[in-house]
Design a protein around this motif. Structure first.
Motif, PDB file in Angstrom:
ATOM      1  N   UNK A   1       0.831  -1.192   0.000  1.00 37.64           N
ATOM      2  CA  UNK A   1       0.000   0.000   0.000  1.00 37.64           C
ATOM      3  C   UNK A   1       0.869   1.247   0.000  1.00 37.64           C
TER       4      UNK A   1
ATOM      5  N   UNK B   1       2.998  -3.852   8.129  1.00 45.00           N
ATOM      6  CA  UNK B   1       4.281  -3.425   8.644  1.00 45.00           C
ATOM      7  C   UNK B   1       4.205  -1.981   9.102  1.00 45.00           C
ATOM      8  N   UNK B   2       5.332  -1.477   9.616  1.00 44.77           N
ATOM      9  CA  UNK B   2       5.348  -0.130  10.178  1.00 44.77           C
ATOM     10  C   UNK B   2       5.470   0.949   9.114  1.00 44.77           C
TER      11      UNK B   2
ATOM     12  N   UNK C   1     -13.343  -2.927   8.690  1.00 46.87           N
ATOM     13  CA  UNK C   1     -12.268  -2.925   9.684  1.00 46.87           C
ATOM     14  C   UNK C   1     -12.083  -1.517  10.242  1.00 46.87           C
TER      15      UNK C   1
ATOM     16  N   UNK D   1      -8.886   0.536  12.088  1.00 48.17           N
ATOM     17  CA  UNK D   1      -7.482   0.572  12.503  1.00 48.17           C
ATOM     18  C   UNK D   1      -7.190   1.920  13.145  1.00 48.17           C
TER      19      UNK D   1
ATOM     20  N   UNK E   1      -3.703   4.429  13.585  1.00 51.45           N
ATOM     21  CA  UNK E   1      -2.373   4.590  13.036  1.00 51.45           C
ATOM     22  C   UNK E   1      -1.607   5.593  13.870  1.00 51.45           C
TER      23      UNK E   1
ATOM     24  N   UNK F   1       4.314   2.888  15.028  1.00 48.72           N
ATOM     25  CA  UNK F   1       3.560   1.671  15.376  1.00 48.72           C
ATOM     26  C   UNK F   1       2.768   1.120  14.198  1.00 48.72           C
ATOM     27  N   UNK F   2       2.735   1.828  13.114  1.00 47.45           N
ATOM     28  CA  UNK F   2       2.019   1.352  11.942  1.00 47.45           C
ATOM     29  C   UNK F   2       0.518   1.327  12.158  1.00 47.45           C
ATOM     30  N   UNK F   3      -0.152   0.422  11.458  1.00 41.57           N
ATOM     31  CA  UNK F   3      -1.599   0.276  11.566  1.00 41.57           C
ATOM     32  C   UNK F   3      -1.911  -0.888  12.507  1.00 41.57           C
TER      33      UNK F   3
ATOM     34  N   UNK G   1      -5.007  -3.113  14.327  1.00 41.03           N
ATOM     35  CA  UNK G   1      -6.414  -3.456  14.153  1.00 41.03           C
ATOM     36  C   UNK G   1      -7.154  -3.366  15.483  1.00 41.03           C
TER      37      UNK G   1
ATOM     38  N   UNK H   1      -9.925  -7.088  17.424  1.00 45.41           N
ATOM     39  CA  UNK H   1      -8.621  -7.092  16.793  1.00 45.41           C
ATOM     40  C   UNK H   1      -7.526  -7.173  17.831  1.00 45.41           C
ATOM     41  N   UNK H   2      -6.445  -6.478  17.572  1.00 44.91           N
ATOM     42  CA  UNK H   2      -5.286  -6.553  18.472  1.00 44.91           C
ATOM     43  C   UNK H   2      -5.362  -5.599  19.650  1.00 44.91           C
TER      44      UNK H   2
ATOM     45  N   UNK I   1      -8.498   4.805  10.884  1.00 43.37           N
ATOM     46  CA  UNK I   1      -8.744   4.434   9.496  1.00 43.37           C
ATOM     47  C   UNK I   1      -9.760   3.305   9.432  1.00 43.37           C
TER      48      UNK I   1
ATOM     49  N   UNK J   1      -7.809  -4.243   0.752  1.00 38.21           N
ATOM     50  CA  UNK J   1      -8.672  -3.339   1.479  1.00 38.21           C
ATOM     51  C   UNK J   1      -8.811  -2.021   0.706  1.00 38.21           C
TER      52      UNK J   1
END
Lengths: 111, 118
Positions: free
Chosen positions: A36, A102-103, B33, B35, B37, B41-43, B45, B58-59, B90, B107
């Motif tokens: 992405x 991933x980050x 979903x 998320x 961000x 730490x990224x995305x 869930x 999710x997590x 998101x 997605x």
């Protein structure tokens, strides 16, 4: 646990050069991967995907390579342009339709 | 053009408020979903749903709940907002059977809601 990681948080390239963004994943059972692109102020956008029965897939100026032996993904962008500046995420389908991301790598294209 | 629409781009709420983040998709997708961000730490869930009135944790579900009364709408609820929930949120949707259809685009994400809790 399952995770997808990237080797570098930032990458800076010159306009016109080729870019390579790398990603390592940990779940050997993953069989679907997606890259992405996220531009500033926007949600991530699909670039290209690849299934585990392939090792290479090409799109327009982008190529994804999958090495299942070492659990490594890469995204190659040919002739990088200023519009390619963004954060790039790799992701893997870990279960059902659930993706783990991933980050991200921030790609900066210098004129 | 297929779309996932999040109702607000920016929100500022006070600690302890109940906050609703709305997401609507027009693609007849089964999966939706949420998320968050955060830098470094990224995305991550929070919750997801494979069908109407169905939800899965999710997590990082703590402090959140969701509602899916209609197929096209998936709401994220912060029961009592805290400053630690300041983040970019998101929403995304996808077809059921991600990666197994003839045409897959993974997605589709909304543009995000930047929530600040003060």
């Amino acid at each position: 646990g399952e995770s997808v990681g990237l080797h570098l948080p930032t990458l800076s390239v010159q306009e016109g050069d080729n870019s390579i963004i790398n990603c390592a994943y940990s779940n050997s059972a993953s069989d679907y991967f997606i890259w992405y692109k996220q531009e500033s102020g926007k949600g991530p956008q699909f670039i290209i995907d690849i299934r585990s029965n392939m090792d290479k897939r090409q799109g327009q100026r982008v190529t994804v390579l999958l090495n299942k032996t070492v659990k490594h993904l890469s995204l190659q962008i040919a002739a990088t342009q200023p519009g390619d500046s963004a954060v790039y995420f790799c992701s893997e389908e870990t279960s059902g339709s659930r993706l783990t991301f991933g980050e991200g790598t921030q790609l900066t294209v210098n004129p | 053009d297929v779309k996932v629409t999040q109702s607000s781009r920016y929100l500022v709420k006070r600690t302890g408020e109940k906050v609703f983040l709305e997401c609507v998709q027009d693609m007849d997708h089964e999966n939706m979903f949420w998320y968050r961000q955060d830098p470094g730490l990224g995305l991550r869930l929070i919750y997801f749903s494979y069908d109407v009135k169905m939800k899965e944790k999710g997590d990082i579900p703590e402090g959140y709940s969701v509602s899916r009364e209609k197929k096209e709408r998936f709401s994220l609820i912060l029961e009592s907002a805290s400053t630690s929930q300041t983040s970019m949120y998101l929403c995304a949707s996808s077809l059921l059977g991600l990666g197994r259809g003839t045409v897959d685009y993974g997605y589709t994400f909304g543009s995000g809601t930047r929530l600040t809790v003060v």
